[in-house]
Design a protein around this motif. Structure first.
Motif, mmCIF file in Angstrom:
data_model
loop_
_atom_site.group_PDB
_atom_site.id
_atom_site.type_symbol
_atom_site.label_atom_id
_atom_site.label_comp_id
_atom_site.label_asym_id
_atom_site.label_seq_id
_atom_site.Cartn_x
_atom_site.Cartn_y
_atom_site.Cartn_z
ATOM 1 N N VAL A 167 0.840 -1.206 0.000
ATOM 2 C CA VAL A 167 0.000 0.000 0.000
ATOM 3 C C VAL A 167 0.875 1.256 0.000
ATOM 4 C CG1 VAL A 167 -1.794 1.275 1.252
ATOM 5 C CG2 VAL A 167 -1.843 -1.225 1.212
ATOM 6 N N ALA A 168 1.969 1.215 0.761
ATOM 7 C CA ALA A 168 2.870 2.376 0.880
ATOM 8 C C ALA A 168 3.465 2.776 -0.460
ATOM 9 C CB ALA A 168 3.982 2.070 1.878
ATOM 10 N N LYS A 169 3.687 1.797 -1.328
ATOM 11 C CA LYS A 169 4.272 2.091 -2.645
ATOM 12 C C LYS A 169 3.431 3.094 -3.428
ATOM 13 C CE LYS A 169 6.717 -2.303 -3.238
ATOM 14 N NZ LYS A 169 6.727 -3.602 -3.942
ATOM 15 N N GLU A 170 2.120 2.998 -3.269
ATOM 16 C CA GLU A 170 1.207 3.916 -3.972
ATOM 17 C C GLU A 170 1.439 5.362 -3.538
ATOM 18 O OE1 GLU A 170 -2.853 2.656 -3.545
ATOM 19 O OE2 GLU A 170 -2.315 0.537 -3.810
ATOM 20 N N TYR A 171 1.802 5.534 -2.259
ATOM 21 C CA TYR A 171 2.036 6.876 -1.730
ATOM 22 C C TYR A 171 3.471 7.337 -1.973
ATOM 23 C CZ TYR A 171 -2.384 6.165 0.751
ATOM 24 O OH TYR A 171 -3.702 5.932 1.064
ATOM 25 N N LEU A 172 4.400 6.395 -1.873
ATOM 26 C CA LEU A 172 5.823 6.742 -1.996
ATOM 27 C C LEU A 172 6.244 7.007 -3.442
ATOM 28 C CD1 LEU A 172 7.399 4.250 0.581
ATOM 29 C CD2 LEU A 172 7.114 6.711 0.845
ATOM 30 N N LEU A 173 5.523 6.403 -4.403
ATOM 31 C CA LEU A 173 5.873 6.604 -5.811
ATOM 32 C C LEU A 173 5.825 8.075 -6.213
ATOM 33 C CD1 LEU A 173 6.662 5.350 -8.523
ATOM 34 C CD2 LEU A 173 4.228 5.032 -9.018
ATOM 35 N N PRO A 174 4.702 8.797 -5.948
ATOM 36 C CA PRO A 174 4.700 10.217 -6.315
ATOM 37 C C PRO A 174 5.749 11.032 -5.576
ATOM 38 C CG PRO A 174 2.702 9.631 -5.086
ATOM 39 C CD PRO A 174 3.386 8.359 -5.448
#
Length: 200
Positions: A167-174
């Motif tokens: 789930v964190a990847k979705e936030y960390l990508l931007p």
């Protein structure tokens, strides 16, 4: 291996918030595993969210300081000889060194958001004898939002805290894209300044 690390983390739970700091001080223990689990402890009511985030951020600063000290006091020869015991790979270290040479002390902050060098960036900072307070402040500021995100997700996911990494990847990508953009702007700016200096 993951189960062994989880048992190791669980051992430190008995020391409450100090245990979070201690667990994260061992750099071979992935923060991506520790922090969502801490979030689950918050979900269970064993810890306070704010206290957990503060402890996690402090631990996220003391951990990199161990690698910083390794670089500061031992230099590259010691890293080459004993780095494998700290899970330091030569190729990743070279990437981190190149990143440091390009962007200077700011990498102590920026490097935390760049996959592949986020952990090892501490070593070239130490080798270059970067001011330890400057290094610690940059690291703390970078780790605060990352720590808060992972712990919050672990808390919200509850029993499914192990999904926090995905789930964190979705936030960390931007965030990563923005950081890469900043790095590119800094590189272009330095190049233009160097060109102008050569002209004069």
């Amino acid at each position: 291996m993951e189960q062994l690390i989880l048992s190791f983390i669980e051992f430190f739970k008995q020391f409450s918030y100090a245990g979070i700091v201690l667990a994260l001080t061992f750099e071979f223990v992935p923060a991506e595993l520790v922090l969502p689990l801490v979030g689950y402890w918050v979900y269970q009511g064993d810890m306070n969210l704010i206290g957990a985030v503060i402890a996690g951020t402090i631990g996220g600063t003391t951990g990199p300081l161990t690698l910083y000290a390794l670089g500061y006091y031992g230099g590259r020869p010691l890293i080459k000889k004993y780095g494998k015991y700290f899970f330091v790979k030569e190729k990743e270290l070279e990437k981190a060194e190149a990143f440091f040479e390009k962007h200077g002390p700011a990498v102590a902050f920026l490097g935390r958001f760049v996959p592949g060098i986020r952990t090892l960036i501490s070593i070239p900072c130490g080798v270059a004898k970067m001011n330890v307070w400057q290094f610690s402040i940059y690291t703390f500021l970078a780790m605060l939002p990352v720590t808060a995100l992972y712990i919050y997700l672990g808390m919200k996911l509850g029993e499914h805290w192990q999904m926090a990494g995905e789930v964190a990847k979705e936030y960390l990508l931007p965030i990563g894209i923005i950081i890469i953009g900043i790095v590119l702007i800094m590189s272009v700016s330095r190049y233009i300044k160097a060109k102008k200096a050569q002209e004069f």
